[in-house]
Design an enzyme around this catalytic site. Structure first.
Site, mmCIF file in Angstrom:
data_model
loop_
_atom_site.group_PDB
_atom_site.id
_atom_site.type_symbol
_atom_site.label_atom_id
_atom_site.label_comp_id
_atom_site.label_asym_id
_atom_site.label_seq_id
_atom_site.Cartn_x
_atom_site.Cartn_y
_atom_site.Cartn_z
ATOM 1 N N ARG A 1 6.902 11.296 17.598
ATOM 2 C CA ARG A 1 7.877 10.252 17.302
ATOM 3 C C ARG A 1 8.535 9.872 18.624
ATOM 4 N NH1 ARG A 1 7.386 7.934 12.248
ATOM 5 N NH2 ARG A 1 6.373 9.538 10.993
ATOM 6 N N ASP B 1 0.855 -1.202 0.000
ATOM 7 C CA ASP B 1 0.000 0.000 0.000
ATOM 8 C C ASP B 1 0.884 1.243 0.000
ATOM 9 O OD1 ASP B 1 0.805 -0.514 2.701
ATOM 10 O OD2 ASP B 1 -0.804 0.779 3.432
ATOM 11 N N SER C 1 9.503 5.577 11.609
ATOM 12 C CA SER C 1 8.970 4.494 12.425
ATOM 13 C C SER C 1 8.627 3.326 11.523
ATOM 14 C CB SER C 1 7.679 4.947 13.115
ATOM 15 O OG SER C 1 7.920 6.022 13.958
ATOM 16 N N GLU D 1 0.263 -0.757 5.876
ATOM 17 C CA GLU D 1 1.338 -0.137 6.639
ATOM 18 C C GLU D 1 1.121 1.360 6.779
ATOM 19 O OE1 GLU D 1 5.321 1.491 7.709
ATOM 20 O OE2 GLU D 1 4.082 2.011 5.984
ATOM 21 N N GLU D 2 0.610 1.980 5.731
ATOM 22 C CA GLU D 2 0.456 3.439 5.750
ATOM 23 C C GLU D 2 -0.743 3.890 6.581
ATOM 24 O OE1 GLU D 2 2.831 5.073 4.887
ATOM 25 O OE2 GLU D 2 3.826 4.282 3.106
ATOM 26 N N THR E 1 -16.510 35.965 7.215
ATOM 27 C CA THR E 1 -16.303 36.399 8.593
ATOM 28 C C THR E 1 -17.070 35.486 9.531
ATOM 29 O OG1 THR E 1 -18.051 37.982 8.205
ATOM 30 C CG2 THR E 1 -15.803 38.778 8.045
#
Lengths: 454, 454
Positions: free
Chosen positions: B324, B85, B395, B149-150, B311
């Site tokens: 991380r 993926d 990671s 994985e993503e 506005t």
């Protein structure tokens, strides 16, 4: 016997609904054709009710619908201003019914522009028709309805400066504001100005993987958040140097008078679903809205905003930031102060661009004028209660421009309610308010004409 | 005489490009069919190069492509992991050529997934073909290529726990990382973990007109900015209480060793177009990326973000915020700390919801293992230079999971470069890197098999 208004109210509503069906969104170029159709529709209606010299006056942007009826040059002249463009309607999914398929529900017309400002403009069209059937006009009337109010009225000032003779009048009449409640009539006498900006913060020259770069590069979203956060201190004062220099300071008496308006913080909180009031320390809610300048982020975006997770450090982040101004701040002054300050607080390692959008000047309209009294008397007649003068929070930038360019004061005879959700999903306008406006406006003309001649 | 790899490299590239044409974006449901097509394509290629028991193993999400070649149960077994993926490709307009119409330009393959991770996975497919023509496999090989994985590998852990016997191996081999430069080979030995959240701040119960309400209600965008800004102090330390409690502190010697990697702040700044480095006070760029935890906003949105000016005070504002992590922080620990802290700093008057997305654990892989030495020797053979062990910033959450669930160490034999723009527009992968990977991987198998038997 039913009045002409009572006999024709269903048709008046149907005509308004036909107009509301046209999505005259000025901010989005894809609606440009609809904006022009909305102008044509209005022109045709003005012709029907007997106005003369009705035309679409071209500008560099959207046309201005002009018309007039001069019954006697010796009589006073009222110039009616309004706008036929509307705010964007997104997010569409939050509307209970589509914004451009108007419906009447619980005695309210639901549609984008129902109140702001097509509904209020259309009261003026129908007030002319009612007067035609009931003694005719008591004074001269000119109308000037523009199509760029929601994007800053950029071409209106040019048009006004180029047509001072044509626009000659004694007073400006505008229905683009609200009142306190249907049983609590009021007239706006103070309006905040506006300074509106788009800011762009650029960090790295491309989107980066946060795992590979995170911690070692300036993330423009984090930086933008930090810059925005620094614009208010812990008391919610605005931190831009010299920002408050020219703010008019009210006396204790003036503040006491202002706080006399019927207002309940509990009801205010309940109406917007918030557990607490919020704002600048040392001021009441009425004062925060009426006499204090403010700074709000109107939009923010950057990075990945789709479904799921993407571990990206964006190259750029953006925000739209606007300030509401009060007398005697000016839009140019505050725009320059904001731009300078915002650029100065950028940390090294990022680039900041500030693009000013439109601005507008704060104004206070007189309460001791012939026109204000004519409006207050008109409301007292139709509501059975004397209206309260209020200082609202919104901006109608052109009020200051009319004063400086044409030398004319304005009367803000508005019939909307705070709960009408203008600029929001499910904007609506009460059928009561629409009809009450049509009923009240002729009284204003009669009162004003009589007083000016008397 | 040209090697088999040299003779077939054009076909290998063409096959990869065919695979890259399939937009296997796992984060967006509209690409679901393409994700499945990409899995089927890979299955067919594994069958062509002689793997057995090749199947799409169903999961609650996208299938895992499994295959194996057991030449002798007495020989060691390598389990190859990767993912088919890819990240979402937006913003599309920033790509010089469409992300799913791969092109080779300046000896680089441009496409989403070219490097991360389809290009690196495909090296393993073709390394098998090359070995088939050149003495056959020296050990047993299993492959497990996932499709999520993503988006956090949510179903991989379940699959691994349910298939421990099937996945039995001696070491994990992954090509989903980078090296320092094409003439500076390196192997990642430290990876940061991840804690990823979406936060939602709600102010008023509907969008409000900033003129009528500005200054008297909590604007959720301003509030969100203030909350985000408070997450770092003036030294860019993260302010979440207890956040650093478990961070591994390196000795002066370890830090000196770490800073021996070739790195130039000037080149680093130039490569990303920033005039200054940025980050936590007291640490070098290499340390900020390698051994220190970080917090970045990956996306932010709220209010009006279209053309022109509106506005409005939005009812809601959102951000995606990720941290991380480094040894010995854990994803669960930091997720709980973040959630508690972020909710605690919400001012009264707004509601905050924190939704944790996926997490991942930080890992350090051993440099004294048989597998690491086999990989380092392989690179030395094909690059003519001993690779440097590095601690990268990204990671790969599943490395910690493989250790805990299967008891296996991982070798991160990656051939990407920092400049490949993975997760960004114009992602690419060097033709040199693709071919060098195919050349190096067989050496790894031979070195490893020999050392394990020796």
């Amino acid at each position: 016997m039913a009045s002409y208004l009572e006999q024709n109210q269903q048709r008046f509503l149907t005509e308004l609904i036909d107009w509301l069906r046209i999505p005259s969104v000025s901010a989005d170029p894809k609606f440009h054709g609809d904006v022009l159709r909305a102008a044509e529709y209005l022109k045709a209606r003005f012709l029907e009710v007997g106005l003369e010299n009705v035309e679409l006056c071209p500008t560099a942007g959207n046309p201005i619908v002009y018309g007039e009826k001069i019954i006697d040059p010796a009589l006073p002249t009222v110039l009616v201003y309004g706008h036929y463009d509307v705010q964007p309607a997104d997010p569409y999914e939050l509307w209970d019914s589509p914004p451009f398929e108007p419906v009447i529900k619980d005695e309210k017309i639901y549609a984008r522009g129902a109140c702001d400002d097509k509904g209020q403009v259309y009261m003026h069209v129908k007030a002319l028709e009612v007067m035609n059937q009931d003694g005719g006009l008591p004074c001269n009337i000119k109308v000037m309805i523009e199509g760029e109010e929601e994007i800053g009225s950029n071409n209106l000032g040019i048009f006004v400066r180029a047509n001072k003779e044509k626009l000659k009048a004694d007073v400006i009449l505008i229905s683009d504001t609200g009142m306190l409640a249907n049983d609590e009539p009021s007239i706006e006498v103070g309006l905040r100005g506006l300074s509106y900006h788009e800011v762009e913060v650029t960090g790295p020259n491309r989107d980066l993987h946060s795992g590979l770069y995170g911690g070692a590069v300036a993330n423009p979203i984090n930086v933008l958040c930090k810059m925005i956060a620094s614009l208010h201190d812990e008391n919610n004062h605005i931190t831009i140097p010299d920002f408050y220099n020219n703010v008019a300071v009210l006396t204790d008496e003036e503040r006491a008078e202002l706080n006399r308006v019927p207002h309940s913080d509990d009801e205010f909180k309940k109406s917007i679903g918030l557990p607490d009031t919020y704002g600048e320390k040392g001021y009441t809610t009425v004062e925060r809205i009426g006499i204090r300048p403010t700074l709000d982020v109107n939009g923010i975006w950057g990075g990945y905003t789709g479904e799921g997770a993407k571990t990206v450090i964006a190259s750029k982040a953006y925000a739209k930031i606007s300030m509401r101004l009060v007398p005697h701040q000016t839009s140019d002054e505050i725009t320059a102060l904001f731009q300078k300050h915002f650029e100065s607080i950028a940390p090294s390692g990022v680039t900041v661009v500030v693009k000013p959008h439109h601005g507008g000047e704060p104004v206070v309209t007189p309460t001791d004028s012939v026109a204000y009294k004519a409006a207050a008397d008109a409301m007292e007649t139709t509501f059975g209660k004397r209206p309260i003068p209020t200082r609202g929070g919104g901006s109608i930038p052109i009020v200051a421009m009319f004063k400086s360019e044409l030398g004319l004061d304005t009367v803000l005879l508005g019939f909307g309610l705070d709960s009408d959700a203008i600029h929001s999903p499910n904007e609506h306008y009460g059928v009561f308010n629409f009809l009450k406006g049509i009923e009240t406006i002729p009284h204003f003309y009669r009162n004003y004409a009589a007083a000016m001649q008397g």
